[in-house]
Design a protein around this motif. Structure first.
Motif, PDB file in Angstrom:
ATOM      1  N   SER A 230       0.831  -1.210   0.000  1.00 60.18           N
ATOM      2  CA  SER A 230       0.000   0.000   0.000  1.00 60.18           C
ATOM      3  C   SER A 230       0.864   1.259   0.000  1.00 60.18           C
ATOM      4  CB  SER A 230      -0.925  -0.005   1.215  1.00 60.18           C
ATOM      5  OG  SER A 230      -1.789  -1.124   1.186  1.00 60.18           O
ATOM      6  N   GLU A 231       1.901   1.250   0.825  1.00 63.02           N
ATOM      7  CA  GLU A 231       2.776   2.417   0.852  1.00 63.02           C
ATOM      8  C   GLU A 231       3.466   2.613  -0.489  1.00 63.02           C
ATOM      9  OE1 GLU A 231       5.513   2.146   4.017  1.00 63.02           O
ATOM     10  OE2 GLU A 231       4.038   2.608   5.588  1.00 63.02           O
ATOM     11  N   ARG A 232       3.856   1.474  -1.164  1.00 65.06           N
ATOM     12  CA  ARG A 232       4.502   1.594  -2.473  1.00 65.06           C
ATOM     13  C   ARG A 232       3.537   2.160  -3.506  1.00 65.06           C
ATOM     14  NH1 ARG A 232       5.239  -2.034  -6.853  1.00 65.06           N
ATOM     15  NH2 ARG A 232       7.135  -1.565  -8.045  1.00 65.06           N
ATOM     16  N   LEU A 233       2.261   1.687  -3.477  1.00 65.32           N
ATOM     17  CA  LEU A 233       1.261   2.185  -4.408  1.00 65.32           C
ATOM     18  C   LEU A 233       1.014   3.684  -4.173  1.00 65.32           C
ATOM     19  CD1 LEU A 233      -0.802   1.578  -6.638  1.00 65.32           C
ATOM     20  CD2 LEU A 233      -2.449   0.996  -4.827  1.00 65.32           C
ATOM     21  N   THR A 234       0.942   4.060  -2.907  1.00 66.30           N
ATOM     22  CA  THR A 234       0.713   5.478  -2.592  1.00 66.30           C
ATOM     23  C   THR A 234       1.887   6.341  -3.045  1.00 66.30           C
ATOM     24  OG1 THR A 234      -0.625   4.834  -0.677  1.00 66.30           O
ATOM     25  CG2 THR A 234       0.217   7.103  -0.739  1.00 66.30           C
ATOM     26  N   SER A 235       3.089   5.820  -2.806  1.00 67.22           N
ATOM     27  CA  SER A 235       4.277   6.593  -3.175  1.00 67.22           C
ATOM     28  C   SER A 235       4.378   6.775  -4.688  1.00 67.22           C
ATOM     29  CB  SER A 235       5.528   5.893  -2.641  1.00 67.22           C
ATOM     30  OG  SER A 235       6.690   6.569  -3.057  1.00 67.22           O
ATOM     31  N   ILE A 236       4.077   5.677  -5.449  1.00 66.42           N
ATOM     32  CA  ILE A 236       4.162   5.782  -6.912  1.00 66.42           C
ATOM     33  C   ILE A 236       3.087   6.749  -7.426  1.00 66.42           C
ATOM     34  CG2 ILE A 236       3.888   4.498  -9.072  1.00 66.42           C
ATOM     35  CD1 ILE A 236       5.120   2.083  -7.664  1.00 66.42           C
ATOM     36  N   GLY A 237       1.880   6.689  -6.832  1.00 64.77           N
ATOM     37  CA  GLY A 237       0.834   7.619  -7.246  1.00 64.77           C
ATOM     38  C   GLY A 237       1.239   9.071  -7.017  1.00 64.77           C
ATOM     39  N   GLN A 238       1.863   9.354  -5.868  1.00 62.93           N
ATOM     40  CA  GLN A 238       2.309  10.727  -5.598  1.00 62.93           C
ATOM     41  C   GLN A 238       3.395  11.158  -6.575  1.00 62.93           C
ATOM     42  OE1 GLN A 238       3.485  10.620  -1.508  1.00 62.93           O
ATOM     43  NE2 GLN A 238       1.370  10.575  -0.716  1.00 62.93           N
ATOM     44  N   GLN A 239       4.339  10.239  -6.871  1.00 62.45           N
ATOM     45  CA  GLN A 239       5.409  10.574  -7.812  1.00 62.45           C
ATOM     46  C   GLN A 239       4.853  10.810  -9.216  1.00 62.45           C
ATOM     47  OE1 GLN A 239       8.509   7.610  -7.676  1.00 62.45           O
ATOM     48  NE2 GLN A 239       8.698   7.739  -5.431  1.00 62.45           N
ATOM     49  N   ALA A 243       5.178  14.118 -11.410  1.00 55.87           N
ATOM     50  CA  ALA A 243       5.836  14.087 -12.714  1.00 55.87           C
ATOM     51  C   ALA A 243       4.937  14.666 -13.799  1.00 55.87           C
ATOM     52  CB  ALA A 243       6.228  12.642 -13.057  1.00 55.87           C
ATOM     53  N   GLU A 244       3.629  14.353 -13.751  1.00 56.15           N
ATOM     54  CA  GLU A 244       2.719  14.916 -14.739  1.00 56.15           C
ATOM     55  C   GLU A 244       2.633  16.441 -14.598  1.00 56.15           C
ATOM     56  OE1 GLU A 244      -0.878  12.811 -14.066  1.00 56.15           O
ATOM     57  OE2 GLU A 244      -0.330  11.091 -15.344  1.00 56.15           O
ATOM     58  N   THR A 245       2.639  16.916 -13.358  1.00 59.02           N
ATOM     59  CA  THR A 245       2.614  18.370 -13.140  1.00 59.02           C
ATOM     60  C   THR A 245       3.868  19.029 -13.688  1.00 59.02           C
ATOM     61  OG1 THR A 245       1.274  18.056 -11.143  1.00 59.02           O
ATOM     62  CG2 THR A 245       2.407  20.174 -11.399  1.00 59.02           C
ATOM     63  N   ALA A 246       5.026  18.389 -13.435  1.00 60.25           N
ATOM     64  CA  ALA A 246       6.283  18.946 -13.934  1.00 60.25           C
ATOM     65  C   ALA A 246       6.317  18.935 -15.459  1.00 60.25           C
ATOM     66  CB  ALA A 246       7.462  18.145 -13.361  1.00 60.25           C
ATOM     67  N   ARG A 247       5.748  17.850 -16.104  1.00 59.40           N
ATOM     68  CA  ARG A 247       5.733  17.793 -17.566  1.00 59.40           C
ATOM     69  C   ARG A 247       4.839  18.903 -18.136  1.00 59.40           C
ATOM     70  NH1 ARG A 247       3.189  12.651 -20.599  1.00 59.40           N
ATOM     71  NH2 ARG A 247       1.342  13.599 -19.631  1.00 59.40           N
ATOM     72  N   ALA A 248       3.693  19.141 -17.481  1.00 60.66           N
ATOM     73  CA  ALA A 248       2.807  20.199 -17.955  1.00 60.66           C
ATOM     74  C   ALA A 248       3.488  21.565 -17.835  1.00 60.66           C
ATOM     75  CB  ALA A 248       1.501  20.171 -17.164  1.00 60.66           C
ATOM     76  N   ASP A 249       4.190  21.786 -16.723  1.00 65.62           N
ATOM     77  CA  ASP A 249       4.897  23.060 -16.552  1.00 65.62           C
ATOM     78  C   ASP A 249       5.983  23.222 -17.605  1.00 65.62           C
ATOM     79  OD1 ASP A 249       3.293  23.614 -14.431  1.00 65.62           O
ATOM     80  OD2 ASP A 249       4.740  22.968 -12.899  1.00 65.62           O
ATOM     81  N   ALA A 250       6.729  22.128 -17.889  1.00 65.27           N
ATOM     82  CA  ALA A 250       7.806  22.216 -18.875  1.00 65.27           C
ATOM     83  C   ALA A 250       7.247  22.482 -20.270  1.00 65.27           C
ATOM     84  CB  ALA A 250       8.625  20.927 -18.863  1.00 65.27           C
ATOM     85  N   ASP A 335      11.351  16.810 -22.340  1.00 63.30           N
ATOM     86  CA  ASP A 335      11.603  15.421 -22.734  1.00 63.30           C
ATOM     87  C   ASP A 335      11.856  14.552 -21.512  1.00 63.30           C
ATOM     88  OD1 ASP A 335      11.322  16.280 -25.337  1.00 63.30           O
ATOM     89  OD2 ASP A 335      13.499  16.464 -25.701  1.00 63.30           O
ATOM     90  N   ALA A 336      12.634  15.075 -20.534  1.00 63.78           N
ATOM     91  CA  ALA A 336      12.921  14.286 -19.331  1.00 63.78           C
ATOM     92  C   ALA A 336      11.644  14.053 -18.529  1.00 63.78           C
ATOM     93  CB  ALA A 336      13.957  15.017 -18.462  1.00 63.78           C
ATOM     94  N   SER A 337      10.788  15.034 -18.418  1.00 64.86           N
ATOM     95  CA  SER A 337       9.542  14.887 -17.672  1.00 64.86           C
ATOM     96  C   SER A 337       8.614  13.892 -18.355  1.00 64.86           C
ATOM     97  CB  SER A 337       8.842  16.249 -17.533  1.00 64.86           C
ATOM     98  OG  SER A 337       9.658  17.164 -16.837  1.00 64.86           O
ATOM     99  N   VAL A 341       7.178  10.310 -16.686  1.00 63.77           N
ATOM    100  CA  VAL A 341       5.754   9.992 -16.578  1.00 63.77           C
ATOM    101  C   VAL A 341       5.465   8.611 -17.170  1.00 63.77           C
ATOM    102  CG1 VAL A 341       3.464  10.633 -17.427  1.00 63.77           C
ATOM    103  CG2 VAL A 341       4.986  12.381 -16.493  1.00 63.77           C
ATOM    104  N   ALA A 342       6.059   8.278 -18.278  1.00 64.96           N
ATOM    105  CA  ALA A 342       5.833   6.964 -18.899  1.00 64.96           C
ATOM    106  C   ALA A 342       6.354   5.836 -18.010  1.00 64.96           C
ATOM    107  CB  ALA A 342       6.523   6.926 -20.265  1.00 64.96           C
ATOM    108  N   SER A 343       7.510   6.038 -17.367  1.00 66.21           N
ATOM    109  CA  SER A 343       8.076   5.002 -16.489  1.00 66.21           C
ATOM    110  C   SER A 343       7.222   4.807 -15.247  1.00 66.21           C
ATOM    111  CB  SER A 343       9.498   5.404 -16.098  1.00 66.21           C
ATOM    112  OG  SER A 343      10.026   4.494 -15.167  1.00 66.21           O
TER     113      SER A 343
END
Length: 750
Positions: A230-239, A243-250, A335-337, A341-343
């Motif tokens: 559960s903690e891993r699922l929560t952590s990946i969801g937060q990341q 990442a999607e927010t950072a890609r949108a900003d970039a 490109d990095a963002s 997100v895909a990973s």
């Protein structure tokens, strides 16, 4: 010294003069008091003070967080006051009595201080607890040290060993009493709570071990707050969200930069955030300003214009290159963002699968965890109660410890030589001054101690020296140094800062023909002409005028001396003095001109029986020439320039002029006497006159305006100033009784 400061300094020195006159009384009382203080220092018994210290309500060493009960007790002044009462309580003093060696020491001290055969009373102290408590309680001193929690326990005694023993005995008894009171019912309750806590601790350990064994058998591992899946699922969801927010900003920054680059603009927020672009834009602005300034002055092919144009082009090129670099950096960031997100999406799918398979196993151990949490809450509540009870037991019963025991005192506490002698000296000064002032009240000095004026050189007018205290003589010398070489011979002279050159006595009344005439004489109006006749008939008055003529050197130096006679207020006798001196000089053969400058209250014309028109008022309004306004009197040596009748408007013009320049054409006289009031405004009215004679009444109650009057004369430009005391009282102790003219007659005469 300024004139405003003379009365203040004089009052201080007059008080010292009173002490100086009775210095023998002061010295006798002072020395007697000092001798009494020294005798008391020798006779008074020596007392020693021994002090021990304890500290109360002190928290446990090493405890960082003080419980609320501790904090309440530490900040409560009532707790310290209660501890002070406990220390001096009879219960603790009885324990002190039972301490070894205390009773013999107290009996020995009592016998040493006993007087008139009271040794039997001291022997009763050893057997009577009440007498012992009353005796030692008067010698004990228990007080807190400032605002601290330290209590000082002190004992005074004639023997240093006894003071040390008694102070330490009470301190030890207090500490033992605090330790003996430490056990109570709260200790029993605390022991039961710790026993219950131990049982709950065993049950919790067994439940936690059972839960961990089930997790290991099922392959379930817990993280910090939840299962690892559960903690891993929560952590990946937060990341992934980050990442999607950072890609949108970039992407937004990249589009913004490309849009600005396509339009050739450099004011996009992403471009402006670059430090390099900000510096280049600032540099470009500076170069453009320099180019514009130079273009207005120089030609287009001037080297400076070409250099600035080239520099401007280089900066613009660098800005374009920097725009490309910013766009390339924004593309790399996007490109990095996008790759991140895909990973994270792939990892998210894998974590969801693992979390779904572990949900069923977690539900089976939820009940076991719930039971363990209930027991854990019970354990926490019981532990808090046990800690609170333990804290209350320690605080409510006190936590007192020793700071220091009393040391053997080697210096007496009373009397201390230096403070005792200082207090004796202060008391001796006070009593000596009081005795000297009382002697001055009982035996006042003679009041008539003024001396006659003696003539001296022209620039220094002196009087006979008056015997006074050295401090008063010093003030006179300092005043003479600031105002001229002349000495000051009286209180009025010292206050005003000017010498007294004459003391005109009060004029004698004509003897009444009957008793009714004597009663009505004080109410009859006496004219200025009658006052002049009385002055001419008074031998003492004429002798004073002759001395005044000698002191002012009238007729001895240059002809046409201009002498102004003035006064600080009406009724001081200036007009009478002016005309009497003028007649005296005329009778002595001097050519005299009397000028009346009191335009608002003219009196010359009626007193001398001359024509009052047009007078000085006509000269001021330019209706007549100055020489033509002078009128001759019955005396061929005396001429007058009267004020005239219309003096309201000319009075303002008079005080705005200078008397020396105004009367400059009148040089045919040996002396020009000018009767003038003080100017109401600051001007150079008296600048250039030879002398100014300020008339002051001899009444001491009117001497307060002397300093201000002399200051006003100096402010008007006069430099050679003297005082003539009018209506002075004569010493009539050996003279027959005579009737004197009242002061009101002088006031009416001016």
């Amino acid at each position: 010294m300024r004139h405003a400061q003379i009365p203040e300094a004089l009052s201080r020195l007059e008080a010292f003069d009173r002490l100086w006159r009775h210095r023998r009384v002061f010295a006798a009382v002072f020395l007697t008091t000092i001798a009494a203080a020294i005798l008391a220092l020798i006779v008074l018994p020596v007392r020693y003070l021994a002090t021990a210290s304890v500290i109360v309500a002190e928290p446990e060493p090493g405890v960082a967080n003080v419980p609320p009960a501790w904090a309440q007790k530490i900040g409560d002044p009532a707790d310290l006051e209660s501890q002070l009462l406990v220390i001096r309580s009879p219960r603790l003093l009885r324990k002190v009595m039972n301490a070894p060696g205390v009773v013999p020491a107290v009996v020995h001290e009592c016998e040493h201080a006993a007087l008139f055969g009271s040794a039997e009373r001291c022997q009763k102290i050893s057997s009577d607890e009440g007498r012992f408590i009353d005796y030692v309680d008067s010698h004990y001193s228990v007080a807190s040290a400032g605002r601290s929690r330290v209590i000082n326990i002190s004992y005074q005694s004639s023997f240093p060993e006894v003071a040390q023993r008694l102070a330490n005995a009470l301190t030890t008894a207090f500490l033992e009493d605090q330790r003996n009171e430490s056990a109570n019912s709260r200790e029993v309750a605390t022991s039961w709570l710790w026993k219950e806590l131990k049982q709950l601790d065993g049950q919790l350990r067994a439940a936690d071990e059972k839960i961990e064994q089930f997790r290991r058998s099922k392959g379930l591992m817990r993280g910090a707050t939840a299962p690892i899946t559960s903690e891993r699922l929560t952590s990946i969801g937060q990341q992934l969200a980050a990442a999607e927010t950072a890609r949108a900003d970039a992407l937004a920054h990249l589009r913004e930069i490309k849009s600005a680059q396509a339009r050739g603009l450099t004011d996009a927020p992403s471009v402006l955030s670059s430090r390099t672009m900000a510096d280049l834009k600032q540099h470009l602005t500076t170069v453009s300003a320099q180019l514009a300034s130079a273009t207005a002055v120089l030609g287009p092919k001037h080297p400076s214009i070409l250099a600035l144009t080239h520099e401007q082009a280089l900066i613009q090129q660098r800005m374009a290159d920097e725009m490309k670099n910013i766009a390339a950096s924004a593309q790399k960031t996007f490109d990095a963002s996008d790759a991140l997100v895909a990973s994270l999406k792939k990892e998210m799918d894998s974590a969801k699968t693992q979390a779904g398979s572990a949900t069923l196993d977690e539900a089976s151990i939820e009940s076991m965890v719930r039971d363990a949490n209930i027991k854990r809450q019970q354990y926490a509540d019981l532990y808090k109660k046990a800690s609170d009870l333990e804290t209350e037991r320690r605080v409510l019963l006190g936590s007192t410890r020793l700071v220091s025991l009393a040391e053997l005192p080697d210096k007496p506490f009373f009397p201390k030589k230096l403070p005792f002698l200082a207090a004796g000296t202060t008391l001796a000064l006070i009593l000596g001054i009081a005795a000297a002032l009382l002697a001055d009240q009982l035996y006042p000095p003679p009041q008539n101690d003024e001396r006659a004026v003696v003539p001296v050189a022209r620039k220094g007018i002196a009087v006979a020296p008056v015997k006074a205290a050295p401090a008063v003589q010093a003030l006179r010398k300092s005043t003479a140094a600031s105002s001229g070489p002349a000495e000051r011979g009286s209180l009025l002279s010292m206050m005003a800062g000017a010498p007294i050159v004459a003391r005109l006595p009060k004029l004698k009344k004509p003897q009444p023909a009957s008793a009714i005439g004597a009663i009505l004489q004080n109410h009859l109006h006496v004219s200025l002409a009658e006052m002049l006749q009385l002055a001419e008939a008074d031998a003492g008055f004429q002798r004073t005028l002759e001395n005044l003529k000698t002191v002012l050197h009238i007729g001895e130096e240059k002809p046409g001396q201009r002498i102004v006679v003035t006064s600080p207020a009406a009724g001081e006798g200036k007009t009478l003095t002016t005309l009497a001196l003028a007649r005296h000089l005329a009778a002595a053969g001097c050519r005299v001109l009397a000028v009346e400058c009191d335009l608002l209250k003219p009196t010359f014309a009626r007193a001398l029986s001359v024509d009052g028109e047009p007078g000085l008022s006509g000269v001021l309004v330019r209706s007549i020439a100055l020489p033509d306004a002078v009128v001759q009197t019955a005396d061929p040596n005396l001429d007058v320039l009267v004020a005239g009748s219309d003096g309201a408007k000319p009075a303002d013009r008079l005080f705005s002029k200078n008397l020396t320049k105004l009367l400059s054409t009148l040089d045919d006289y040996d002396a020009v006497l000018i009767d003038s009031p003080l100017p109401a405004r600051k001007s150079r009215y008296l600048a250039g006159v030879d002398s100014v004679l300020v008339c002051m009444r001899g009444d001491a109650s009117l001497m307060g305006g002397a300093a201000s009057a002399v200051a006003a004369v100096k402010a008007s430009g006069a430099s050679n100033i003297a005082i003539a005391v009018t209506m002075a009282e004569e010493d009539r102790r050996a003279a027959p009784e005579v009737l004197l003219m009242p002061a009101e007659a002088y006031a009416r005469a001016g």
